[in-house]
Design a protein around this motif. Structure first.
Motif, PDB file in Angstrom:
ATOM      1  N   THR A  57      35.860  29.485  57.378  1.00  0.00           N
ATOM      2  CA  THR A  57      36.898  29.080  58.319  1.00  0.00           C
ATOM      3  C   THR A  57      36.212  28.793  59.643  1.00  0.00           C
ATOM      4  OG1 THR A  57      38.578  30.453  57.240  1.00  0.00           O
ATOM      5  CG2 THR A  57      39.021  29.761  59.509  1.00  0.00           C
ATOM      6  N   ILE A  58      36.468  27.611  60.207  1.00  0.00           N
ATOM      7  CA  ILE A  58      35.748  27.141  61.394  1.00  0.00           C
ATOM      8  C   ILE A  58      36.741  26.846  62.509  1.00  0.00           C
ATOM      9  CG2 ILE A  58      34.152  25.399  62.294  1.00  0.00           C
ATOM     10  CD1 ILE A  58      33.947  25.023  58.897  1.00  0.00           C
ATOM     11  N   ASN A  59      36.428  27.321  63.722  1.00  0.00           N
ATOM     12  CA  ASN A  59      37.244  27.044  64.901  1.00  0.00           C
ATOM     13  C   ASN A  59      36.349  26.488  66.000  1.00  0.00           C
ATOM     14  OD1 ASN A  59      39.740  28.325  63.863  1.00  0.00           O
ATOM     15  ND2 ASN A  59      38.541  30.210  64.037  1.00  0.00           N
ATOM     16  N   THR A  60      36.624  25.271  66.439  1.00  0.00           N
ATOM     17  CA  THR A  60      35.882  24.684  67.552  1.00  0.00           C
ATOM     18  C   THR A  60      36.482  23.325  67.918  1.00  0.00           C
ATOM     19  OG1 THR A  60      33.670  24.211  68.409  1.00  0.00           O
ATOM     20  CG2 THR A  60      34.179  23.375  66.220  1.00  0.00           C
ATOM     21  N   LYS A 253      25.834  37.249  62.062  1.00  0.00           N
ATOM     22  CA  LYS A 253      25.442  38.346  61.178  1.00  0.00           C
ATOM     23  C   LYS A 253      26.038  38.107  59.805  1.00  0.00           C
ATOM     24  CE  LYS A 253      25.126  41.996  64.694  1.00  0.00           C
ATOM     25  NZ  LYS A 253      25.587  43.347  65.090  1.00  0.00           N
ATOM     26  N   GLN A 254      25.352  38.633  58.795  1.00  0.00           N
ATOM     27  CA  GLN A 254      25.948  38.666  57.467  1.00  0.00           C
ATOM     28  C   GLN A 254      25.519  39.947  56.768  1.00  0.00           C
ATOM     29  OE1 GLN A 254      24.703  35.110  55.409  1.00  0.00           O
ATOM     30  NE2 GLN A 254      22.723  35.944  54.824  1.00  0.00           N
ATOM     31  N   ASP A 255      26.392  40.464  55.940  1.00  0.00           N
ATOM     32  CA  ASP A 255      26.057  41.682  55.193  1.00  0.00           C
ATOM     33  C   ASP A 255      26.782  41.667  53.860  1.00  0.00           C
ATOM     34  OD1 ASP A 255      28.626  43.623  55.392  1.00  0.00           O
ATOM     35  OD2 ASP A 255      28.411  42.527  57.269  1.00  0.00           O
ATOM     36  N   GLY A 256      26.174  42.324  52.892  1.00  0.00           N
ATOM     37  CA  GLY A 256      26.776  42.368  51.569  1.00  0.00           C
ATOM     38  C   GLY A 256      25.897  43.099  50.586  1.00  0.00           C
ATOM     39  N   VAL A 275      29.606  36.067  59.793  1.00  0.00           N
ATOM     40  CA  VAL A 275      30.334  35.773  61.033  1.00  0.00           C
ATOM     41  C   VAL A 275      29.353  35.125  62.005  1.00  0.00           C
ATOM     42  CG1 VAL A 275      31.606  36.705  63.001  1.00  0.00           C
ATOM     43  CG2 VAL A 275      31.949  37.684  60.726  1.00  0.00           C
ATOM     44  N   ILE A 276      29.675  33.929  62.490  1.00  0.00           N
ATOM     45  CA  ILE A 276      28.809  33.182  63.396  1.00  0.00           C
ATOM     46  C   ILE A 276      29.600  32.814  64.648  1.00  0.00           C
ATOM     47  CG2 ILE A 276      27.445  31.076  63.695  1.00  0.00           C
ATOM     48  CD1 ILE A 276      27.090  31.034  60.640  1.00  0.00           C
ATOM     49  N   ALA A 292      33.569  32.000  60.160  1.00  0.00           N
ATOM     50  CA  ALA A 292      33.610  33.217  59.344  1.00  0.00           C
ATOM     51  C   ALA A 292      33.712  32.796  57.884  1.00  0.00           C
ATOM     52  CB  ALA A 292      34.792  34.093  59.727  1.00  0.00           C
ATOM     53  N   GLY A 293      32.978  33.475  57.022  1.00  0.00           N
ATOM     54  CA  GLY A 293      33.030  33.066  55.628  1.00  0.00           C
ATOM     55  C   GLY A 293      32.425  34.070  54.673  1.00  0.00           C
TER      56      GLY A 293
END
Length: 302
Positions: A57-60, A253-256, A275-276, A292-293
């Motif tokens: 999902t992108i917001n800009t 950051k990313q985690d999993g 999350v970027i 976010a993705g």
């Protein structure tokens, strides 16, 4: 502004595409108990289907809630062993993309007979095409070969073809596949032990630096659960997209977690959340950006 939005949409599409093809440091002590040697140990003749599903999902740029989804299936066939190194033939099997913005939706599926004429149709030329890589046991790329057929099949006029060839050059493919495989510690590790890997993800002429920390969480029935936490950073970078100058910077950051077959090193499944945050400057106008993705990986032996 419409041209700017279209250009940015193309840029983010390229980012998602290269992530879909996606994860030197030293180990950090602290583990105890069970131990595993995680390394790439595919056997000649083995064939695997690796699938990656990226949803964002992108917001800009005054556009909120843009949705983007990329599904990519690639077949990895082990064609030879060279000492401990493995030579793999990589074949593009299926690509599916869908992008929804305030300007409308754009969709592509290599298995659909109704693809339409859009900026994603160049991917038709990739399906069924192969190239080869040689991998060390720790997942590092030894060499890339046989890109000629894929490169010559890319469509478009001279300028378009030259731009696409940058995305699928030896350097770009090496970097892309390094991100896919370079997660093995290079030594036996204990449950609770961590190790680090640094990498770059190249997209449309700029590099996103990634600092990855992996931790062996558990061992069960010949399978290892590995946690990953990544710091992502793109320093302020200027680029030209469609004749327009753009400056972009971001952090994330990313985690999993991933499930890995200990005997072969096959990544059976995995999911990371990303999350970027950043900003983009076009024509002196600066706008915030956030993405976010989730990235889901699965594989099976064919």
């Amino acid at each position: 502004m419409r041209k700017t939005r279209l250009m940015f949409s193309a840029l983010v599409t390229a980012m998602a595409l290269f992530v879909a093809l996606s994860s030197c440091g030293s180990g950090k002590s602290g583990g105890s108990g069970e131990q595993a040697e995680l390394k790439l140990n595919f056997k000649p003749g083995d064939k695997y289907l690796y699938s990656t599903d990226v949803s964002q999902t992108i917001n800009t740029m005054g556009m909120s809630g843009m949705q983007q989804k990329v599904v990519m299936d690639m077949i990895y066939e082990v064609t030879a062993s060279e000492a401990e190194n493995k030579k793999l033939s990589i074949t593009y099997d299926h690509i599916q993309m869908k992008s929804t913005t305030p300007m409308g939706a754009m969709e592509y599926d290599s298995r659909s007979g109704k693809k339409g004429e859009n900026m994603l149709s160049f991917m038709d030329s990739l399906i069924g095409k192969s190239f080869s890589i040689t991998l060390a046991p720790d997942g590092s790329i030894v060499k890339v070969e046989n890109l000629g057929e894929m490169m010559s099949a890319l469509p478009g006029d001279a300028a378009t073809k030259a731009e696409l060839q940058k995305q699928f050059s030896d350097t770009a493919i090496r970097q892309m596949m390094q991100n896919s495989f370079d997660m093995y510690p290079g030594k036996p590790v204990k449950v609770g032990e961590s190790w680090h890997k640094q990498s770059k993800m190249g997209v449309s002429g700029f590099n996103i630096n990634m600092d990855n920390t992996y931790t062996l969480k558990s061992i069960t029935n010949g399978k290892a659960t590995v946690a990953v936490v990544s710091e992502m950073k793109l320093p302020a970078t200027e680029m030209n997209q469609g004749g327009m100058q753009m400056k972009m910077e971001m952090t994330g950051k990313q985690d999993g977690n991933m499930e890995v077959d200990i005997a072969t090193g096959q990544i059976i499944s995995g999911k990371t959340h990303q999350v970027i945050n950043g900003k983009i400057n076009v024509g002196g106008q600066e706008m915030p950006m956030d993405i976010a993705g989730d990235i889901i990986i699965s594989s099976k032996k064919l």
